[in-house]
Scaffold this motif. Structure first.
Motif, PDB file in Angstrom:
ATOM      1  N   ALA A 240      -8.104  -1.409   5.901  1.00 39.63           N
ATOM      2  CA  ALA A 240      -7.384  -1.572   5.223  1.00 39.63           C
ATOM      3  C   ALA A 240      -7.632   0.369   4.448  1.00 39.63           C
ATOM      4  O   ALA A 240      -7.495   1.076   3.983  1.00 39.63           O
ATOM      5  N   LEU A 241      -8.704   0.691   4.232  1.00 40.79           N
ATOM      6  CA  LEU A 241      -8.978   2.104   3.832  1.00 40.79           C
ATOM      7  C   LEU A 241      -9.935   2.986   4.443  1.00 40.79           C
ATOM      8  O   LEU A 241     -10.514   2.472   4.609  1.00 40.79           O
ATOM      9  N   LEU A 242      -8.850   3.769   4.775  1.00 40.46           N
ATOM     10  CA  LEU A 242      -9.524   4.805   5.713  1.00 40.46           C
ATOM     11  C   LEU A 242     -10.062   6.488   5.729  1.00 40.46           C
ATOM     12  O   LEU A 242     -10.483   6.914   6.526  1.00 40.46           O
ATOM     13  N   THR A 243      -9.463   6.728   3.859  1.00 42.65           N
ATOM     14  CA  THR A 243      -9.912   8.013   4.022  1.00 42.65           C
ATOM     15  C   THR A 243     -11.708   7.986   4.117  1.00 42.65           C
ATOM     16  O   THR A 243     -11.766   7.015   2.865  1.00 42.65           O
ATOM     17  N   ALA A 244     -12.293   8.887   3.612  1.00 44.82           N
ATOM     18  CA  ALA A 244     -13.622   9.499   2.151  1.00 44.82           C
ATOM     19  C   ALA A 244     -13.205   9.161   1.098  1.00 44.82           C
ATOM     20  O   ALA A 244     -12.163   9.264   0.740  1.00 44.82           O
ATOM     21  N   CYS A 245     -14.436   8.167  -0.432  1.00 47.61           N
ATOM     22  CA  CYS A 245     -13.634   8.766  -0.751  1.00 47.61           C
ATOM     23  C   CYS A 245     -13.649   9.910  -2.361  1.00 47.61           C
ATOM     24  O   CYS A 245     -14.202  10.233  -1.800  1.00 47.61           O
ATOM     25  N   ALA A 246     -12.513   9.472  -2.414  1.00 53.35           N
ATOM     26  CA  ALA A 246     -12.451  11.145  -3.158  1.00 53.35           C
ATOM     27  C   ALA A 246     -13.154  11.270  -4.524  1.00 53.35           C
ATOM     28  O   ALA A 246     -13.000  13.003  -4.970  1.00 53.35           O
ATOM     29  N   SER A 247     -13.763  10.218  -4.712  1.00 56.28           N
ATOM     30  CA  SER A 247     -14.798  10.009  -6.572  1.00 56.28           C
ATOM     31  C   SER A 247     -15.884  10.735  -6.397  1.00 56.28           C
ATOM     32  O   SER A 247     -16.501  10.919  -7.181  1.00 56.28           O
TER      33      SER A 247
ATOM     34  N   ASP B 191     -16.396   2.525 -14.267  1.00 51.69           N
ATOM     35  CA  ASP B 191     -17.194   2.994 -13.512  1.00 51.69           C
ATOM     36  C   ASP B 191     -16.098   4.655 -13.724  1.00 51.69           C
ATOM     37  O   ASP B 191     -14.492   3.921 -14.126  1.00 51.69           O
ATOM     38  N   PRO B 192     -16.248   5.604 -13.662  1.00 53.63           N
ATOM     39  CA  PRO B 192     -15.707   7.198 -14.115  1.00 53.63           C
ATOM     40  C   PRO B 192     -14.688   7.780 -13.282  1.00 53.63           C
ATOM     41  O   PRO B 192     -13.577   7.699 -13.719  1.00 53.63           O
ATOM     42  N   SER B 193     -14.368   6.857 -11.626  1.00 51.94           N
ATOM     43  CA  SER B 193     -13.030   6.683 -11.002  1.00 51.94           C
ATOM     44  C   SER B 193     -12.052   5.796 -11.457  1.00 51.94           C
ATOM     45  O   SER B 193     -10.859   6.949 -11.493  1.00 51.94           O
TER      46      SER B 193
ATOM     47  N   VAL C  23      -4.436   1.164  -8.992  1.00 48.19           N
ATOM     48  CA  VAL C  23      -5.186  -0.280  -8.585  1.00 48.19           C
ATOM     49  C   VAL C  23      -5.640   0.168  -7.145  1.00 48.19           C
ATOM     50  O   VAL C  23      -7.228  -0.786  -7.207  1.00 48.19           O
ATOM     51  N   GLY C  24      -5.255   0.407  -6.303  1.00 45.10           N
ATOM     52  CA  GLY C  24      -5.971   1.253  -4.823  1.00 45.10           C
ATOM     53  C   GLY C  24      -7.755   1.707  -5.679  1.00 45.10           C
ATOM     54  O   GLY C  24      -8.797   1.045  -4.719  1.00 45.10           O
ATOM     55  N   LEU C  25      -7.511   2.341  -6.348  1.00 43.39           N
ATOM     56  CA  LEU C  25      -9.297   2.802  -6.442  1.00 43.39           C
ATOM     57  C   LEU C  25     -10.201   1.892  -7.278  1.00 43.39           C
ATOM     58  O   LEU C  25     -10.916   2.419  -7.298  1.00 43.39           O
ATOM     59  N   TRP C  26      -8.993   1.020  -8.220  1.00 40.14           N
ATOM     60  CA  TRP C  26     -10.425  -0.187  -9.465  1.00 40.14           C
ATOM     61  C   TRP C  26     -10.737  -1.298  -7.995  1.00 40.14           C
ATOM     62  O   TRP C  26     -11.489  -1.813  -7.671  1.00 40.14           O
TER      63      TRP C  26
END
Length: 307
Positions: free
Chosen positions: A16-23, A206-208, A266-269
């Motif tokens: 489900a999570l396809l791209t690199a983490c932006a945080s 978490d900071p993000s 919600v996606g970040l959490w």
């Protein structure tokens, strides 16, 4: 059927999570990026899910534990009818991130799906009398409480009823130990729950995620809603429980969900929490393997006892 492989949830997460983490370096190492939109957080999967029973399995285990308690009571000459376990009412805010589904928000606001919760039933008189209650709950505890059935069977409670020693903690405790700790050294029944709680708490800090919560709060303020609690904002919004499904609540709930989508909260959490769960699963792999083995045995025992 629920996949039993411990890492099945992690596979679903990776798909489900396809791209690199932006945080950047925030949160767990190599944490995947969140999906751009989460429509119903109650349906998300997590790395620790494979070590927990499904809702249906949990109900089966509860029924079997009650029947094991009744078996114990029967040994002492008491006919014990376990109290009915009501089916849980799925709440609109059932997910760990609060309200996340737009359709639910527009229909129910912050009220449980289907309307208000039914009033609790008054406890029925079980007719056991003082002696029966003693057998069910056990005499006053003295000293260390046995943590396994094997230890309990070696421990004297100091009370006898109808020629039999009352178990420490009574038949209620015996039913629990037969289901969760028949042998010494069993994994604590709350072990996985504690790992989940730790991961959830770390993710919230978490900071993000903290930044996303701040952004969500500012988004809510744009429409006049002052709150910093994305999980249970009802009190901040001045909504009494009997108004959780009213027009004010529905309007606030719709904005709540819209702001969560806008800020990708919600996606970040979810990504942060899943990452911390994955770390916990790796750190406690041996204990979790034992926990899963014991869970599978528990499910088999429940199926056999429930007939």
């Amino acid at each position: 059927m629920r996949p039993r492989a411990p890492h099945a949830a992690a596979v679903l997460l990776g798909a489900a999570l396809l791209t690199a983490c932006a945080s950047g370096t925030d949160g767990p190492s190599a944490a995947p990026a969140p999906p751009s939109e989460v429509t119903d957080a109650a349906r998300l999967s997590y790395p620790l899910d494979g070590y927990k029973p499904t809702d249906e399995e949990s109900r089966g285990i509860e029924r079997a534990q009650a029947l094991l308690t009744a078996d114990c009571m029967r040994r002492f000459g008491f006919s014990y009818r376990p109290p009915e376990q009501p089916r849980p009412v799925r709440s609109a805010t059932a997910s760990r991130y609060g309200l996340t589904d737009a359709a639910t928000a527009s229909r129910y606001g912050y009220a449980p799906r289907g309307g208000a919760l039914p009033p609790p039933k008054a406890p029925a008189d079980d007719g056991l009398g003082a002696t029966g209650e003693l057998v069910l709950g056990g005499p006053p505890l003295r000293g260390r409480v046995p943590t396994s059935l094997a230890e309990s069977e070696r421990t004297d409670s100091g009370r006898t009823v109808n020629g039999r020693k009352v178990p420490v903690g009574g038949c209620g405790r015996e039913g629990f130990l037969r289901m969760y700790a028949p042998r010494e050294g069993a994994v604590d029944a709350l072990f996985v729950f504690r790992l989940e709680t730790e991961a959830y708490t770390r993710a919230r800090q978490d900071p993000s995620v903290a930044r996303a919560v701040d952004a969500w709060s500012r988004c809510m303020a744009e429409k006049g809603y002052r709150t910093g609690d994305p999980v249970s904002p009802q009190q901040d919004l001045g909504l009494p429980p009997d108004a959780f499904g009213g027009p004010r609540a529905i309007a606030a709930a719709a904005q709540d969900v819209a702001c969560k989508r806008r800020t990708r909260l919600v996606g970040l959490w979810y990504a942060a929490e899943a990452g911390f769960q994955r770390e916990a699963a790796e750190r406690h792999a041996e204990t979790l393997t034992r926990a899963k083995s014991e869970l599978d045995a528990r499910i088999r025992l429940a199926a056999a006892r429930n007939g």
